[in-house]
Design a protein around this motif. Structure first.
Motif, short mmCIF file in Angstrom:
data_model
loop_
_atom_site.label_atom_id
_atom_site.label_comp_id
_atom_site.label_asym_id
_atom_site.label_seq_id
_atom_site.Cartn_x
_atom_site.Cartn_y
_atom_site.Cartn_z
N PHE A 174 0.81 -1.22 0.00
CA PHE A 174 0.00 0.00 0.00
C PHE A 174 0.84 1.27 0.00
CE2 PHE A 174 -2.38 -3.39 2.15
CZ PHE A 174 -3.46 -3.50 1.27
N GLY A 175 2.00 1.21 -0.65
CA GLY A 175 2.89 2.36 -0.68
C GLY A 175 2.27 3.58 -1.33
N GLU A 176 1.36 3.38 -2.30
CA GLU A 176 0.77 4.52 -3.00
C GLU A 176 -0.15 5.34 -2.09
OE1 GLU A 176 -3.13 2.27 -4.94
OE2 GLU A 176 -1.59 3.10 -6.24
N ASP A 177 -0.51 4.79 -0.94
CA ASP A 177 -1.39 5.51 -0.03
C ASP A 177 -0.64 6.50 0.85
OD1 ASP A 177 -3.56 4.06 -0.96
OD2 ASP A 177 -3.29 2.46 0.51
N SER A 178 0.69 6.46 0.83
CA SER A 178 1.50 7.31 1.71
C SER A 178 2.50 8.11 0.90
CB SER A 178 2.22 6.45 2.76
OG SER A 178 1.28 5.79 3.60
N TYR A 179 3.21 9.00 1.59
CA TYR A 179 4.20 9.86 0.94
C TYR A 179 5.61 9.47 1.38
CZ TYR A 179 0.31 13.04 -0.16
OH TYR A 179 -0.85 13.59 -0.63
N GLN A 180 6.53 9.43 0.43
CA GLN A 180 7.93 9.13 0.72
C GLN A 180 8.79 10.33 0.34
OE1 GLN A 180 9.73 5.91 -1.49
NE2 GLN A 180 11.13 5.43 0.20
N THR A 181 9.75 10.66 1.21
CA THR A 181 10.65 11.76 0.93
C THR A 181 11.76 11.31 -0.02
OG1 THR A 181 12.14 11.27 2.79
CG2 THR A 181 10.22 12.67 3.25
N THR A 182 12.49 12.25 -0.55
CA THR A 182 13.54 11.93 -1.52
C THR A 182 14.71 11.17 -0.90
OG1 THR A 182 14.50 14.12 -1.16
CG2 THR A 182 12.99 13.86 -3.02
N ASN A 183 14.85 11.23 0.42
CA ASN A 183 15.94 10.49 1.07
C ASN A 183 15.47 9.20 1.72
OD1 ASN A 183 14.54 11.57 3.18
ND2 ASN A 183 16.29 12.52 4.20
N GLY A 184 14.24 8.76 1.38
CA GLY A 184 13.81 7.43 1.79
C GLY A 184 12.92 7.35 3.00
N TRP A 185 12.77 8.44 3.76
CA TRP A 185 11.82 8.41 4.87
C TRP A 185 10.39 8.39 4.35
CZ3 TRP A 185 14.80 12.92 7.48
CH2 TRP A 185 15.74 12.41 8.38
N TRP A 186 9.49 7.90 5.21
CA TRP A 186 8.06 7.93 4.90
C TRP A 186 7.35 8.81 5.91
CZ3 TRP A 186 5.51 5.29 0.89
CH2 TRP A 186 6.33 4.44 0.12
N LEU A 187 6.39 9.60 5.45
CA LEU A 187 5.52 10.37 6.34
C LEU A 187 4.44 9.43 6.86
CD1 LEU A 187 5.21 13.59 4.19
CD2 LEU A 187 6.07 13.53 6.53
N ILE A 188 4.22 9.42 8.15
CA ILE A 188 3.29 8.44 8.73
C ILE A 188 1.85 8.74 8.32
CG2 ILE A 188 4.78 7.87 10.69
CD1 ILE A 188 2.92 9.63 12.43
N PRO A 189 1.08 7.71 7.95
CA PRO A 189 -0.34 7.90 7.69
C PRO A 189 -1.15 7.93 8.98
CG PRO A 189 0.26 5.64 7.29
CD PRO A 189 1.54 6.35 7.65
N THR A 190 -0.53 7.47 10.06
CA THR A 190 -1.15 7.42 11.38
C THR A 190 -0.05 7.08 12.39
OG1 THR A 190 -2.56 6.06 12.84
CG2 THR A 190 -1.86 5.06 10.79
N ALA A 191 -0.23 7.48 13.64
CA ALA A 191 0.76 7.15 14.68
C ALA A 191 0.74 5.67 15.04
CB ALA A 191 0.53 7.99 15.93
N GLU A 192 -0.16 4.89 14.46
CA GLU A 192 -0.08 3.44 14.59
C GLU A 192 1.31 2.96 14.20
OE1 GLU A 192 -1.41 -0.44 11.97
OE2 GLU A 192 -2.51 1.43 11.71
#
Length: 430
Positions: free
Chosen positions: A215-233
């Motif tokens: 489900f990677g398309e549901d979230s945002y990834q930065t150019t250096n490989g981090w992901w922005l959390i979709p939830t604090a889960e």
């Protein structure tokens, strides 16, 4: 992630459980990969034993002056080493393919949840409060006169594009008050541990809770490989990633208020007006880590904690158990809480409270040591909204709207608003 041993032992039961999700005969592909991987491992072990035996005989052949046998054995050892390396490489590739497959297959649904295709087949299990009888036709949150000055979609679109909002003044303060009220309730009354977490995480953390690989398309990834959390889960659950804890440490109950980020992939045309479905929003999230035998009771307790927030705010709601067709991929069982929105004349989701069982724990390798001794066991993980702050704001203002355009606010929020009790028709706290 699934237990390969359980699939080997009872593939029919595994397939039967997944068939409730509309997935057929998943075990055949899994077991075919598993058998090929195990065959390669066995072949590598056999070749290693043969290489070890030949290596011992090399010295003996040299000692007795048998040069022909010495050369044959030396060539055999070299051949076996090459063969072993190739077999190990093939086994590693098959192991990676098997793990990827096991990670992509959704969790097995709880036996007690209803079968169904979509949200129409969810089953209501609780309803609290009656929708208010308005003497006028209620409007949606963004059309309430007192709310319009503090809810600016045009400026947000200029700054960031669609599905963003700029809150200001009384509306911004109400939003902050709601988050503070939720945290205080969960910490002071429910005993959860308040936690401040990052909103950027490593990729393996997204794998741990099941947002990746599927489900990677549901979230945002930065150019250096981090992901922005979709939830604090993601952050709260991964606290136990890779850890084996003592049984006495359980249960662990966390709560965090964070920004959340979702691409809303596949939601084109849905909830485009207002702030019901945004790319960036705030949520108060609850996560529990328990022993397996305690997770069912914890699920009920977490549901009650979320419901308590709505009870205190005086908002009508209903709680449903999701059917197999509406169940999230990583969960065994989910309760959705839907709050009444008079502007839409409908109940809309404001919280999902789910039990993942050991599905996430296996992905994270999160286990506990039984107090009585024995092998470490996988923990069970649960998560739930407590609540979505923006959606709660929508519910508060829509249910509290008055004919003159003002909004009456719930009494429980007055202490968080310096004693103010309403938002006036011109957008001021009063």
């Amino acid at each position: 992630m699934h237990d390969i041993r359980a699939i080997r032992d009872n593939p029919a039961a595994f397939d039967a459980a997944l068939s409730r999700r509309g997935i057929s005969a998943a075990s055949s592909e899994i077991l075919e990969l598993d058998e090929a991987r195990r065959a390669k491992i066995l072949a590598a072990e056999t070749a290693q034993a043969e290489a070890n035996k030949a290596a011992k005989e090399v010295g003996a052949a040299k000692g007795r002056g048998d040069e022909a046998e010495f050369e044959r054995l030396r060539a055999l050892v070299a051949e076996k080493k090459s063969q072993i390396a190739a077999l190990n490489d093939e086994a590693k590739a098959q192991d990676a393919a098997l793990n990827d497959l096991l990670m992509r297959i959704p969790n097995l649904p709880d036996e007690g949840i209803p079968d169904g295709e979509d949200e129409e087949d969810n089953v209501e299990i609780n309803r609290e409060g009656a929708p208010r009888n308005f003497s006028f036709t209620p409007v949606e949150h963004y059309d309430i006169p007192g709310i319009r000055p503090g809810m600016d979609f045009e400026t947000a679109a200029k700054l960031s594009g669609s599905r963003f909002v700029l809150l200001s003044g009384a509306v911004a303060r109400l939003h902050r008050a709601l988050a503070q009220f939720m945290l205080d309730t969960h910490v002071d009354e429910h005993g959860l541990t308040e936690t401040i977490t990052p909103v950027l995480v490593r990729e393996e953390m997204m794998y741990g809770t099941g947002q990746l690989p599927k489900f990677g398309e549901d979230s945002y990834q930065t150019t250096n490989g981090w992901w922005l959390i979709p939830t604090a889960e993601v952050t709260l659950t991964n606290i136990v990633n890779g850890v084996t804890i003592e049984e006495s440490y359980l249960p662990r109950r966390y709560v965090a208020h964070t920004q959340c980020f979702r691409s809303e992939a596949g939601s084109a045309g849905r909830d485009t007006s207002g702030m019901l479905r945004q790319h960036q929003f705030e949520k108060v999230e609850m996560v529990s880590v328990t022993k397996p035998e305690d997770s069912a009771a914890e699920h009920l307790a977490m549901t009650k904690r979320a419901e308590t927030i709505l009870d205190k705010l005086g908002l009508p709601y209903r709680t449903v158990v999701l059917c197999t067709g509406d169940l999230g991929a990583g969960m065994r069982k989910t309760h959705d809480i839907e709050v009444w929105l008079p502007g839409q004349n409908a109940y809309r989701e404001i919280a999902s409270i789910s039990v993942a069982g050991d599905y996430q724990a296996r992905r994270m390798n999160a286990r506990f040591k039984p107090a009585a001794g024995g092998k470490p066991e996988y923990v069970h993980t649960l998560n739930g909204s407590g609540l979505a702050v923006g959606r709660c704001l929508i519910a508060v203002v829509e249910n509290g709207q008055q004919e003159d355009g003002s909004v009456d606010l719930p009494a429980v929020l007055h202490p968080y608003l310096a004693g103010k009790t309403r938002i006036s028709a011109d957008g001021q706290l009063a």
